[in-house]
Design a protein around this motif. Structure first.
Motif, PDB file in Angstrom:
ATOM      1  N   SER A   1       0.821  -1.210   0.000  1.00  0.00           N
ATOM      2  CA  SER A   1       0.000   0.000   0.000  1.00  0.00           C
ATOM      3  C   SER A   1       0.856   1.261   0.000  1.00  0.00           C
ATOM      4  O   SER A   1       0.361   2.349  -0.268  1.00  0.00           O
ATOM      5  CB  SER A   1      -0.911   0.026   1.242  1.00  0.00           C
TER       6      SER A   1
ATOM      7  N   ALA B   1      -7.427  -2.978   0.889  1.00  0.00           N
ATOM      8  CA  ALA B   1      -7.903  -1.899   0.012  1.00  0.00           C
ATOM      9  C   ALA B   1      -7.001  -0.679   0.072  1.00  0.00           C
ATOM     10  O   ALA B   1      -7.084   0.205  -0.789  1.00  0.00           O
ATOM     11  CB  ALA B   1      -9.331  -1.517   0.403  1.00  0.00           C
ATOM     12  N   THR B   2      -6.128  -0.625   1.056  1.00  0.00           N
ATOM     13  CA  THR B   2      -5.214   0.530   1.143  1.00  0.00           C
ATOM     14  C   THR B   2      -4.265   0.603  -0.058  1.00  0.00           C
ATOM     15  O   THR B   2      -3.630   1.635  -0.273  1.00  0.00           O
ATOM     16  CB  THR B   2      -4.386   0.439   2.435  1.00  0.00           C
TER      17      THR B   2
ATOM     18  N   GLU C   1      -6.718   2.807  -2.216  1.00  0.00           N
ATOM     19  CA  GLU C   1      -7.420   3.925  -1.604  1.00  0.00           C
ATOM     20  C   GLU C   1      -6.545   5.176  -1.591  1.00  0.00           C
ATOM     21  O   GLU C   1      -5.332   5.115  -1.430  1.00  0.00           O
ATOM     22  CB  GLU C   1      -7.818   3.561  -0.162  1.00  0.00           C
ATOM     23  N   ASN C   2      -7.210   6.326  -1.760  1.00  0.00           N
ATOM     24  CA  ASN C   2      -6.541   7.639  -1.721  1.00  0.00           C
ATOM     25  C   ASN C   2      -5.420   7.756  -2.760  1.00  0.00           C
ATOM     26  O   ASN C   2      -4.427   8.438  -2.545  1.00  0.00           O
ATOM     27  CB  ASN C   2      -5.965   7.906  -0.320  1.00  0.00           C
TER      28      ASN C   2
ATOM     29  N   SER D   1     -10.466  -5.903   2.639  1.00  0.00           N
ATOM     30  CA  SER D   1     -10.473  -5.127   3.879  1.00  0.00           C
ATOM     31  C   SER D   1     -10.442  -3.643   3.540  1.00  0.00           C
ATOM     32  O   SER D   1      -9.400  -3.093   3.266  1.00  0.00           O
ATOM     33  CB  SER D   1      -9.275  -5.496   4.750  1.00  0.00           C
ATOM     34  N   GLY D   2     -11.619  -3.040   3.514  1.00  0.00           N
ATOM     35  CA  GLY D   2     -11.710  -1.628   3.186  1.00  0.00           C
ATOM     36  C   GLY D   2     -12.700  -1.395   2.066  1.00  0.00           C
ATOM     37  O   GLY D   2     -13.516  -2.253   1.710  1.00  0.00           O
ATOM     38  N   SER D   3     -12.588  -0.222   1.446  1.00  0.00           N
ATOM     39  CA  SER D   3     -13.550   0.169   0.426  1.00  0.00           C
ATOM     40  C   SER D   3     -13.391  -0.668  -0.838  1.00  0.00           C
ATOM     41  O   SER D   3     -12.266  -0.968  -1.256  1.00  0.00           O
ATOM     42  CB  SER D   3     -13.364   1.649   0.089  1.00  0.00           C
ATOM     43  N   THR D   4     -14.519  -1.029  -1.414  1.00  0.00           N
ATOM     44  CA  THR D   4     -14.497  -1.761  -2.690  1.00  0.00           C
ATOM     45  C   THR D   4     -14.639  -0.823  -3.882  1.00  0.00           C
ATOM     46  O   THR D   4     -14.767  -1.279  -5.023  1.00  0.00           O
ATOM     47  CB  THR D   4     -15.636  -2.797  -2.718  1.00  0.00           C
ATOM     48  N   THR D   5     -14.626   0.459  -3.613  1.00  0.00           N
ATOM     49  CA  THR D   5     -14.716   1.449  -4.701  1.00  0.00           C
ATOM     50  C   THR D   5     -13.296   1.794  -5.160  1.00  0.00           C
ATOM     51  O   THR D   5     -12.480   2.298  -4.371  1.00  0.00           O
ATOM     52  CB  THR D   5     -15.426   2.727  -4.232  1.00  0.00           C
ATOM     53  N   THR D   6     -13.001   1.497  -6.406  1.00  0.00           N
ATOM     54  CA  THR D   6     -11.660   1.773  -6.940  1.00  0.00           C
ATOM     55  C   THR D   6     -11.654   3.086  -7.729  1.00  0.00           C
ATOM     56  O   THR D   6     -12.628   3.408  -8.423  1.00  0.00           O
ATOM     57  CB  THR D   6     -11.197   0.640  -7.859  1.00  0.00           C
TER      58      THR D   6
ATOM     59  N   ASN E   1     -21.809  -8.504  -4.861  1.00  0.00           N
ATOM     60  CA  ASN E   1     -21.426  -7.110  -5.089  1.00  0.00           C
ATOM     61  C   ASN E   1     -19.988  -6.942  -5.564  1.00  0.00           C
ATOM     62  O   ASN E   1     -19.513  -5.838  -5.762  1.00  0.00           O
ATOM     63  CB  ASN E   1     -21.658  -6.289  -3.828  1.00  0.00           C
TER      64      ASN E   1
END
Length: 944
Positions: free
Chosen positions: A317, A338-339, A342-343, A365-370, A388
């Motif tokens: 990450s 997901a890190t 993310e960001n 582990s974390g957001s599934t939005t890429t 999903n």
């Protein structure tokens, strides 16, 4: 007097002996006979269907079919010329390499790349101790690598990739202490990598992928102090592990060990500070992925197709530049952090591709939005059972990255350029037609897997390395090849404002590529030239340069120093003779400027005293000075009868002997033509020599076609000045008795009188034409030391030292081109003859015509251009005679409606400048090499 003659004779004999010695020395500079014989044998062993090497029989060191170039250069050593470079790139050659290559004992570059040469590599190459580049890649060579190659003390690069070489790597290669580049990929080299190679202090690139290597990876390679890339993909190190010591490779940038049969754990590579690319895929590596944070430079991590287990490290990450993270087809479990995405904001064409397919991953582990430009591939993992996450679980295929040729720049008409010309896509000025050089180029081990994000950086890197502007480089297309290697089609455009590269630029760029003079870059890695293609505008104009003087820099310096020493010795001898003669002369008369003696008397030439000259110039006041050249200063003077004259006063050190001064005055006194500057008189007193000429009120032709001239000449005016100049030179060639070759015609030696009539000046370099011999035969030329002005100099005279009337024709042709374009003969490295020739052949001649002329009849301009270019032909016989030049100008003049044959101020021209105008020098150019009328000190131009 008798003693003086005897002494002079002895000195002349001594000088003759020195000259003979020098001549013998020069004649001794021939190619080493052993190498000549070897060269013949080398050619005999090669099959040359295109007859590319046929020029070798004539001793021509270069040949070309323009899909490839063959050349050998020479250097001087031990009294012989030795072959230094043997370059036969892409010449359609087959056959074999001759053992006689080993006889070229001064060779530095041996280049047979991209041919179809078979057989083995001769062991005799190991005898060439000077060899720096051994380039044999892209052939059909077989057999083992000779041990003898390991004893080349100066070898920098060995490239034998893409052949059929077999056998083991010789242990003797451990002696190559200067070798930086081992490029041996795509062969059949087998056996163990010798651990002795770890002693190589300079090794940077070690590329042996796609061979049959076996055994183990030498742990000792961690001791290589400068290794940047180790690339050993597709070999057979079955059952062995990656040495743990490899984590100590302090300078490593890239480690590629794909499909090598490796087992065991992945070593901790976090200690390598600059590492940016790891490919350990398709092995049998096991255990967990080391959790320690890798280098921030990391762009590519490929660990797919192994037996790795455990979790995906969260430290992935924290990699700011990561673009490819492939862990597919392993046994990884747990969650996907997901890190990693993310960001993260990706710009400039960057993408992040994460391939985690076919593992045992159970969650994210974390957001599934890429974010945009982030691709996550999870198919074949348990987490795909969650509805999903379906967008990550479909079949994904990597895009195939390529670049298509660019379209015309916006707003440029299609198909408006001549064949082989095109619009450069990013020129500062759009819609300019230019002929590119086509270059096929390949990155052999780039540090990335997508080019688009690095495109601008690559263009900046390569253009800077080639010493070009970035807008001159266009990456026309790319294609990824197995390796992965990146093949590119490049277009190199001439500098903005030029239509083509000049010859020297083409060869400079060629040498930059073939000599690896563009430094390697950490991101883009090693490169290679695949092809160098010249389009039609270059095929007819570019001449492969022989080795010019054929001398190395050291030899050239030696010859120059020797020549200077000879000149100093000659000067000393002559000075001694003059001094001894001077001691024998009576000295009753003081050597004063103001003491007169019996003046030289020549019919039609008026003699002046020193006092008359002093009065005419207000005692040679600085306010009366109008010019200065190598001979001396030129003053404006007013004689007692009111006649305005130009007085040329020789400075001390430029004085001639009585005989030479008399000869030149007699020559000038016999020249009477309305288009030649007239000699009025002379002053010849003890210690003083002055020539008096009619004053030319309107300066030089160069000043009136300069961009600084406020009121430029019309076409009709320029044509009239061209015709006047031609008539003056025609008089010298045909009516002067005997005829005269001017030898220094240029725009600053054509002066304008008060009525704007062109008059040719400066006969300081002129030579009498040859006279018939006792059999009545007249030689066609005068053999003489080359003198003249760069840009105007006849190339045939420059090469052969044979001065003819056509030499003046060439120089006048250059003046015509100046009249037509306003350009200087040589400016910013561009030659006016070449620039106009290119525009003329491309059908865009009016783009170089001087816009300040205003309107002009295009047909007449075309005829004038055609005449000027015929005058500037390289071949003497192809040029017209001066009589033909005058007739053609008269024919063109008859077609110009406003052509004025009078001597009044040309219509649409300029008003007469006063003495104090911006034309500082109404009689003589301030250019030292220019307008001196007698005995000008002009820098000699020797053939190079």
């Amino acid at each position: 007097m008798k003693w003086e003659c005897q002494e002079l004779g002895s000195i002349l004999l001594l000088l003759l002996a020195v000259c003979v010695c020098l001549s013998v020395g020069v004649q001794g500079q021939v190619t080493d006979p052993t190498e000549v014989s070897a060269l013949r044998e080398i050619r005999r062993n090669l099959v040359d269907p295109m007859k590319n090497l046929s020029n070798w029989d004539r001793g021509d060191p270069c040949s070309s079919n323009w899909t490839g170039i063959g050349c050998y250069n020479k250097t001087l050593n031990d009294g012989y010329l030795h072959i230094q470079d043997l370059e036969l790139l892409n010449m359609n050659l087959s056959g074999t390499l001759s053992p006689e290559l080993g006889s070229l004992s001064y060779l530095k570059i041996l280049d047979f790349m991209w041919n179809s040469i078979s057989g083995s590599i001769p062991k005799e190459i190991g005898n060439i101790k000077t060899l720096v580049l051994l380039l044999l890649n892209g052939n059909q060579l077989t057999g083992p690598l000779p041990e003898e190659l390991g004893y080349l003390p100066n070898l920098d690069r060995i490239q034998i990739d893409q052949n059929k070489i077999s056998g083991e790597l010789p242990k003797s290669f451990a002696n190559l202490n200067k070798t930086k580049h081992f490029h041996m990929n795509n062969n059949s080299i087998s056996g163990q990598i010798p651990h002795e190679l770890s002693r190589l202090p300079k090794l940077v690139h070690f590329l042996l992928d796609n061979n049959n290597l076996s055994g183990h990876l030498p742990p000792e390679f961690s001791q290589l102090p400068n290794l940047l890339i180790i690339q050993l993909d597709n070999n057979h190190f079955d059952g062995t592990a990656i040495p743990a010591s490899y984590s100590n490779m302090s300078k490593l940038l890239k480690m590629s060990l794909r499909n090598c049969g490796l087992q065991g754990p992945i070593p901790d590579l976090s200690k390598i500070p600059q590492l940016s690319y790891i490919d350990l895929s398709s092995n049998q590596l096991s255990g967990s992925i080391p959790p320690n944070k890798l280098s921030d430079n990391m762009t590519t991590i490929i660990l797919s197709n192994n037996n790795l287990s455990g979790n995906i490290p969260v430290n992935f990450s924290r990699l700011p530049y990561i673009e490819r993270l492939s862990l597919a087809n392993n046994r990884l479990n747990g969650s996907v952090p997901a890190t990693i995405w993310e960001n993260r904001t990706l710009t400039g064409g960057h993408r992040l591709i994460m391939d985690f397919e076919n593992n045992m991953l159970s969650s994210i582990s974390g957001s599934t939005t890429t974010p945009p430009n982030v691709s996550l591939q999870l198919e074949g993992n348990p987490l795909c059972s969650r509805a999903n996450l379906g967008r990550f679980c479909g079949s994904n295929q990597d895009e195939v990255e390529s670049e298509s040729p660019r379209n015309n720049p916006v707003g440029c008409p299609s198909q408006a350029c001549p064949p082989s010309y095109e619009y450069p896509p990013v020129y500062p000025v759009s819609c300019v037609c230019a002929a590119p050089l086509l270059v096929e180029y390949r990155l052999k081990s780039p540090g990335f897997l997508r080019f688009n994000p690095y495109r601008n950086g690559f263009e900046e890197y390569l253009s800077s390395g080639l010493r070009l502007y970035q807008y001159q480089l266009d990456v026309n297309s790319i294609i990824w090849q197995e390796g992965p290697r990146l093949k590119m089609s490049l277009k190199l455009f001439p500098e903005n404002g030029s239509y083509v590269f000049n010859t020297s630029e083409v060869w400079r760029i060629w040498r930059m590529f073939t000599g690896w003079q563009v430094p390697d870059n950490d991101t883009f890695g090693p490169y290679e030239l695949l092809n160098f293609i010249l389009l039609d505008p270059y095929k007819t104009d570019i001449v492969i340069p022989p080795s010019k003087s054929g001398l190395s820099t050291g030899a050239l310096v030696g010859i120059i120093l020797g020549t200077l020493a000879f000149a100093v010795a000659l000067s000393a001898v002559v000075s001694l003779l003059i001094y001894r003669i001077y001691l024998r002369k009576p000295h009753g008369v003081p050597n004063s400027r103001r003491v007169s003696r019996n003046p030289i008397k020549i019919d039609g030439v008026r003699g002046f005293t020193y006092e008359e000259m002093a009065v005419a110039t207000n005692n040679f006041s600085d306010s009366q000075q109008v010019g200065q050249g190598g001979y001396g200063k030129v003053y404006k003077g007013i004689l007692a009868d009111g006649t305005v004259v130009a007085i040329k006063r020789a400075q001390e050190g430029s004085l001639q002997g009585d005989k030479e001064f008399f000869t030149e005055i007699e020559l000038l006194s016999r020249l009477h033509h309305r288009n030649l500057v007239s000699l009025v008189g002379l002053c010849d007193e003890e210690g003083e020599q002055m020539l008096v000429y009619e004053f030319m009120a309107n300066g030089t032709l160069r000043e009136h076609i300069s961009a600084k001239c406020k009121q430029p000449l019309s076409f009709a005016s320029r044509l009239r000045l061209a015709l006047g100049s031609a008539k003056g030179i025609l008089y010298l060639h045909t009516e002067a008795d005997p005829p005269i070759f001017h030898r220094d015609i240029k725009a600053t030696n054509i002066l304008l009188d008060s009525k704007y009539m062109a008059k040719v000046a400066d006969f300081g370099l002129s030579r009498l034409a040859p006279v018939p011999d006792i059999q009545g035969l007249t030689p066609t030329h005068v053999s003489t030391v080359v003198k003249g002005t760069p840009g105007y100099l006849d190339p045939e005279y420059f090469l052969t030292h044979k001065l003819t009337d056509k030499s003046d024709v060439y120089s006048l042709g250059v003046v015509f081109l100046e009249l037509l374009t306003g350009m200087h003969p040589i400016q910013h490295g561009k030659n006016i003859v070449r620039e106009v020739n290119v525009a003329y052949r491309a059908g865009i001649i009016f783009s170089v015509i001087d816009e300040r002329m205003g309107s002009y009849p295009s047909g007449c301009v075309e005829k004038f251009v055609d005449l000027a270019l015929r005058c500037c032909q390289d071949e003497t016989d192809a040029r017209p005679t001066m009589m033909e030049v005058v007739r053609e100008l008269e024919n063109i003049s008859s077609l110009v409606p406003d052509f004025d044959t009078s001597t009044s101020i040309p219509s649409g021209s300029i008003t007469s400048p006063s003495y104090s105008s911006n034309i500082r020098n109404p009689f003589i150019s301030s250019d030292v090499s220019g307008s001196d009328l007698i005995s000008g000190v002009v820098p000699d131009i020797s053939p190079r």
